[in-house]
Design an enzyme around this catalytic site. Sequence first.
Site, PDB file in Angstrom:
ATOM      1  N   THR A 125      43.940  43.899  38.866  1.00  0.00           N
ATOM      2  CA  THR A 125      44.011  42.857  37.853  1.00  0.00           C
ATOM      3  C   THR A 125      45.406  42.233  37.783  1.00  0.00           C
ATOM      4  O   THR A 125      46.399  42.892  38.116  1.00  0.00           O
ATOM      5  CB  THR A 125      43.674  43.476  36.473  1.00  0.00           C
ATOM      6  OG1 THR A 125      44.001  42.559  35.453  1.00  0.00           O
ATOM      7  CG2 THR A 125      44.441  44.764  36.217  1.00  0.00           C
ATOM      8  N   ASP A 126      45.465  41.003  37.267  1.00  0.00           N
ATOM      9  CA  ASP A 126      46.781  40.373  37.058  1.00  0.00           C
ATOM     10  C   ASP A 126      47.547  41.019  35.896  1.00  0.00           C
ATOM     11  O   ASP A 126      48.751  40.816  35.753  1.00  0.00           O
ATOM     12  CB  ASP A 126      46.627  38.857  36.828  1.00  0.00           C
ATOM     13  CG  ASP A 126      45.772  38.494  35.625  1.00  0.00           C
ATOM     14  OD1 ASP A 126      45.259  39.394  34.942  1.00  0.00           O
ATOM     15  OD2 ASP A 126      45.606  37.270  35.367  1.00  0.00           O
ATOM     16  N   GLU A 127      46.835  41.824  35.070  1.00  0.00           N
ATOM     17  CA  GLU A 127      47.501  42.399  33.892  1.00  0.00           C
ATOM     18  C   GLU A 127      48.618  43.367  34.268  1.00  0.00           C
ATOM     19  O   GLU A 127      49.483  43.672  33.441  1.00  0.00           O
ATOM     20  CB  GLU A 127      46.485  43.120  32.996  1.00  0.00           C
ATOM     21  CG  GLU A 127      45.434  42.193  32.458  1.00  0.00           C
ATOM     22  CD  GLU A 127      44.711  42.709  31.219  1.00  0.00           C
ATOM     23  OE1 GLU A 127      45.188  43.675  30.607  1.00  0.00           O
ATOM     24  OE2 GLU A 127      43.672  42.131  30.882  1.00  0.00           O
ATOM     25  N   LYS A 137      45.678  50.751  35.685  1.00  0.00           N
ATOM     26  CA  LYS A 137      45.408  49.972  36.895  1.00  0.00           C
ATOM     27  C   LYS A 137      46.666  49.902  37.775  1.00  0.00           C
ATOM     28  O   LYS A 137      46.581  49.996  38.997  1.00  0.00           O
ATOM     29  CB  LYS A 137      44.934  48.556  36.542  1.00  0.00           C
ATOM     30  CG  LYS A 137      43.554  48.478  35.908  1.00  0.00           C
ATOM     31  CD  LYS A 137      42.415  48.931  36.804  1.00  0.00           C
ATOM     32  CE  LYS A 137      42.122  47.995  37.946  1.00  0.00           C
ATOM     33  NZ  LYS A 137      40.889  48.413  38.687  1.00  0.00           N
ATOM     34  N   TYR A 154      45.197  50.211  29.552  1.00  0.00           N
ATOM     35  CA  TYR A 154      44.353  49.738  30.660  1.00  0.00           C
ATOM     36  C   TYR A 154      45.217  49.284  31.833  1.00  0.00           C
ATOM     37  O   TYR A 154      45.049  49.740  32.969  1.00  0.00           O
ATOM     38  CB  TYR A 154      43.443  48.587  30.196  1.00  0.00           C
ATOM     39  CG  TYR A 154      42.855  47.780  31.338  1.00  0.00           C
ATOM     40  CD1 TYR A 154      41.902  48.333  32.192  1.00  0.00           C
ATOM     41  CD2 TYR A 154      43.261  46.458  31.576  1.00  0.00           C
ATOM     42  CE1 TYR A 154      41.367  47.591  33.255  1.00  0.00           C
ATOM     43  CE2 TYR A 154      42.731  45.718  32.619  1.00  0.00           C
ATOM     44  CZ  TYR A 154      41.780  46.293  33.464  1.00  0.00           C
ATOM     45  OH  TYR A 154      41.263  45.557  34.515  1.00  0.00           O
TER      46      TYR A 154
HETATM   47  P1  NAD Z   1      32.850  46.510  34.079  1.00  0.00           P
HETATM   48  O1  NAD Z   1      33.399  47.325  32.958  1.00  0.00           O
HETATM   49  O2  NAD Z   1      31.876  45.425  33.809  1.00  0.00           O
HETATM   50  O3  NAD Z   1      32.162  47.493  35.147  1.00  0.00           O
HETATM   51  C1  NAD Z   1      32.747  48.705  35.536  1.00  0.00           C
HETATM   52  C2  NAD Z   1      31.706  49.503  36.311  1.00  0.00           C
HETATM   53  O4  NAD Z   1      32.322  50.743  36.722  1.00  0.00           O
HETATM   54  C3  NAD Z   1      30.485  49.874  35.476  1.00  0.00           C
HETATM   55  O5  NAD Z   1      29.295  49.661  36.211  1.00  0.00           O
HETATM   56  C4  NAD Z   1      30.675  51.364  35.189  1.00  0.00           C
HETATM   57  O6  NAD Z   1      29.451  52.075  35.025  1.00  0.00           O
HETATM   58  C5  NAD Z   1      31.442  51.811  36.420  1.00  0.00           C
HETATM   59  N1  NAD Z   1      32.238  53.021  36.179  1.00  0.00           N
HETATM   60  C6  NAD Z   1      33.099  53.238  35.158  1.00  0.00           C
HETATM   61  N2  NAD Z   1      33.620  54.476  35.246  1.00  0.00           N
HETATM   62  C7  NAD Z   1      33.088  55.043  36.373  1.00  0.00           C
HETATM   63  C8  NAD Z   1      33.247  56.302  37.005  1.00  0.00           C
HETATM   64  N3  NAD Z   1      34.043  57.251  36.491  1.00  0.00           N
HETATM   65  N4  NAD Z   1      32.569  56.541  38.141  1.00  0.00           N
HETATM   66  C9  NAD Z   1      31.734  55.599  38.675  1.00  0.00           C
HETATM   67  N5  NAD Z   1      31.526  54.398  38.093  1.00  0.00           N
HETATM   68  C10 NAD Z   1      32.212  54.119  36.960  1.00  0.00           C
HETATM   69  O7  NAD Z   1      34.125  45.974  34.847  1.00  0.00           O
HETATM   70  P2  NAD Z   1      34.380  44.565  35.575  1.00  0.00           P
HETATM   71  O8  NAD Z   1      34.847  43.594  34.572  1.00  0.00           O
HETATM   72  O9  NAD Z   1      33.242  44.264  36.446  1.00  0.00           O
HETATM   73  O10 NAD Z   1      35.645  44.950  36.478  1.00  0.00           O
HETATM   74  C11 NAD Z   1      35.460  45.517  37.768  1.00  0.00           C
HETATM   75  C12 NAD Z   1      36.824  45.779  38.385  1.00  0.00           C
HETATM   76  O11 NAD Z   1      37.537  44.563  38.499  1.00  0.00           O
HETATM   77  C13 NAD Z   1      37.692  46.726  37.576  1.00  0.00           C
HETATM   78  O12 NAD Z   1      38.389  47.547  38.481  1.00  0.00           O
HETATM   79  C14 NAD Z   1      38.642  45.799  36.838  1.00  0.00           C
HETATM   80  O13 NAD Z   1      39.867  46.444  36.592  1.00  0.00           O
HETATM   81  C15 NAD Z   1      38.800  44.682  37.844  1.00  0.00           C
HETATM   82  N6  NAD Z   1      39.106  43.340  37.283  1.00  0.00           N
HETATM   83  C16 NAD Z   1      38.323  42.824  36.281  1.00  0.00           C
HETATM   84  C17 NAD Z   1      38.593  41.535  35.818  1.00  0.00           C
HETATM   85  C18 NAD Z   1      37.745  40.902  34.747  1.00  0.00           C
HETATM   86  O14 NAD Z   1      38.089  39.829  34.278  1.00  0.00           O
HETATM   87  N7  NAD Z   1      36.637  41.482  34.337  1.00  0.00           N
HETATM   88  C19 NAD Z   1      39.649  40.802  36.361  1.00  0.00           C
HETATM   89  C20 NAD Z   1      40.429  41.383  37.372  1.00  0.00           C
HETATM   90  C21 NAD Z   1      40.124  42.648  37.842  1.00  0.00           C
HETATM   91  O1  DAU Z   2      43.294  39.383  33.322  1.00  0.00           O
HETATM   92  C1  DAU Z   2      42.294  40.179  33.887  1.00  0.00           C
HETATM   93  C2  DAU Z   2      41.676  41.057  32.814  1.00  0.00           C
HETATM   94  O2  DAU Z   2      40.878  40.223  31.991  1.00  0.00           O
HETATM   95  C3  DAU Z   2      40.841  42.204  33.391  1.00  0.00           C
HETATM   96  O3  DAU Z   2      41.680  43.053  34.129  1.00  0.00           O
HETATM   97  C4  DAU Z   2      40.150  42.980  32.268  1.00  0.00           C
HETATM   98  O4  DAU Z   2      39.311  43.983  32.825  1.00  0.00           O
HETATM   99  C5  DAU Z   2      39.324  42.011  31.449  1.00  0.00           C
HETATM  100  O5  DAU Z   2      38.714  42.693  30.370  1.00  0.00           O
HETATM  101  C6  DAU Z   2      40.184  40.862  30.935  1.00  0.00           C
HETATM  102  O6  DAU Z   2      41.115  41.338  29.939  1.00  0.00           O
HETATM  103  P1  DAU Z   2      41.425  40.497  28.611  1.00  0.00           P
HETATM  104  O7  DAU Z   2      41.962  41.427  27.591  1.00  0.00           O
HETATM  105  O8  DAU Z   2      42.215  39.281  28.925  1.00  0.00           O
HETATM  106  O9  DAU Z   2      39.923  40.022  28.246  1.00  0.00           O
HETATM  107  P2  DAU Z   2      39.133  39.933  26.858  1.00  0.00           P
HETATM  108  O10 DAU Z   2      37.858  39.227  27.139  1.00  0.00           O
HETATM  109  O11 DAU Z   2      39.062  41.250  26.175  1.00  0.00           O
HETATM  110  O12 DAU Z   2      40.053  38.995  25.986  1.00  0.00           O
HETATM  111  C7  DAU Z   2      40.390  37.680  26.406  1.00  0.00           C
HETATM  112  C8  DAU Z   2      41.344  37.094  25.383  1.00  0.00           C
HETATM  113  O13 DAU Z   2      40.607  36.873  24.156  1.00  0.00           O
HETATM  114  C9  DAU Z   2      42.498  38.006  25.008  1.00  0.00           C
HETATM  115  O14 DAU Z   2      43.657  37.228  24.756  1.00  0.00           O
HETATM  116  C10 DAU Z   2      42.034  38.680  23.724  1.00  0.00           C
HETATM  117  C11 DAU Z   2      41.190  37.621  23.069  1.00  0.00           C
HETATM  118  N1  DAU Z   2      40.056  38.130  22.257  1.00  0.00           N
HETATM  119  C12 DAU Z   2      39.195  39.015  22.819  1.00  0.00           C
HETATM  120  C13 DAU Z   2      38.123  39.504  22.118  1.00  0.00           C
HETATM  121  C14 DAU Z   2      37.175  40.509  22.738  1.00  0.00           C
HETATM  122  C15 DAU Z   2      39.860  37.666  20.956  1.00  0.00           C
HETATM  123  O15 DAU Z   2      40.638  36.832  20.451  1.00  0.00           O
HETATM  124  N2  DAU Z   2      38.797  38.158  20.249  1.00  0.00           N
HETATM  125  C16 DAU Z   2      37.921  39.075  20.768  1.00  0.00           C
HETATM  126  O16 DAU Z   2      36.977  39.494  20.047  1.00  0.00           O
END
Ligand code: NAD
Ligand code: DAU
Length: 354
Positions: free
Chosen positions: A134-136, A164, A160
């Site tokens: 992730t970019d975080e 990562k 988190y």
């Molecule tokens: P998600 O939470 O939707 O899915 C995570 C999946 O991992 C689920 O299916 C869960 O059952 C599985 N999982 C969790 N713990 C596990 C374990 N111990 N063993 C096996 N499986 C397990 O997540 P996502 O948003 O699809 O993110 C996927 C990946 O991409 C993550 O590594 C996250 O850090 C990364 N990522 C997400 C975002 C985003 O915006 N969602 C952005 C950048 C990177």
């Molecule tokens: O940047 C990549 C990341 O983006 C991934 O690595 C993470 O897995 C993914 O969950 C996401 O993280 P964020 O914290 O940015 O996403 P989230 O959807 O939780 O929140 C987006 C923005 O909205 C953040 O600034 C927090 C704000 N927010 C979120 C929720 C859930 C609110 O204001 N209200 C809310 O209820």
Amino acid sequence: MKNIVITGGAGFIGSHVVRLFVNKYPDYRIINLDKLTYAGNLANLKDIEDKPNYKFVKMDICDFEAFYQLMQEEHIDGIIHLAAESHVDRSIKDPFTFARTNVMGTLSLLQAAKLYWESLPEGYEGKRFYHISTDEVYGSLELNDELFTEQTPYSPHSPYSASKASSDHFVRAFHDTYGMPTIVTNCSNNYGPYQFPEKLIPLFINNIRHRKPLPVYGKGENVRDWLYVEDHARAIDLIFHKGKVAETYNIGGFNEWKNIDLIKVMIKTVDRILGNAEGHSLDLITYVTDRPGHDARYAIDSTKLQRELGWEPSLQFEEGIEKTVRWYLDNEAWLDNVTSGDYQRYYDEMYTGR
Ligand code: NAD
Ligand code: DAU
């Protein structure tokens, strides 16, 4: 590479990656390895679950023995690792689970892959361990700062992103120490179908639909950089096949939005599609206590990926958000299943016959 494990394939991004690979590569064997935590939902993959090149394995990535055995039995050549605990708010409440899955789970996969691949006559030849991050991990930007590049030093703030960052370091350490062919990518915020409705976009679409309050953290001025999930999946496919070993690639669509502006776009889109008067749902906006340690701004520079591998996002944001809102409104049963918890019965019914 023919036998590929995709971890976290029942989650949001993972399900798009599994679908892409299963449909695009009929001669590959795609193994979706997932523990099915609250975020894992096999109903996300209904359309491909009967394909002959697809297999689901319910497994915890922390189970070293089981994964090592799977590597041997399935002759695994490639690992695309997405399984993780992914929600920042949950990490603030329960950091241990994040360290266990994201750090120890990743290390466990790395060590099992190392032992298996090093035992083969060809060693690491033709093998690949691709870690999705992730970019975080880069920390937080101020409004006038330059975008995150692959050279930006790591500075994670939430449990988190700390977990990562740690897993990214372990992946690189396995390349530098043992010569494992690894790749790491760092992507910005994804949006699109099948995202668990605890994250901003699906949560707010669902709340607008039910006329529930929209909890905006702080002043709503934090900035995120949004990418349509299928564009991320296409980037993963390209990088898995064409990316250079030991490299890092940033993935993002140069698409920054202040939360409150994005929320207003969602309100406008949902109201229009539902036939409400413009501005009808604006009264749902509710400013709430800020997220502790809330990063001000993420913004990713994906020039390297565009220049070296020719990737670019396919969707304009307006198009992507329209598609996304329509998907959630057209798939109310999916949203209702996930929010009620019913989706967790799918595995038992489909895979154990219970
Ligand atoms: P998600 O939470 O939707 O899915 C995570 C999946 O991992 C689920 O299916 C869960 O059952 C599985 N999982 C969790 N713990 C596990 C374990 N111990 N063993 C096996 N499986 C397990 O997540 P996502 O948003 O699809 O993110 C996927 C990946 O991409 C993550 O590594 C996250 O850090 C990364 N990522 C997400 C975002 C985003 O915006 N969602 C952005 C950048 C990177
Ligand atoms: O940047 C990549 C990341 O983006 C991934 O690595 C993470 O897995 C993914 O969950 C996401 O993280 P964020 O914290 O940015 O996403 P989230 O959807 O939780 O929140 C987006 C923005 O909205 C953040 O600034 C927090 C704000 N927010 C979120 C929720 C859930 C609110 O204001 N209200 C809310 O209820």
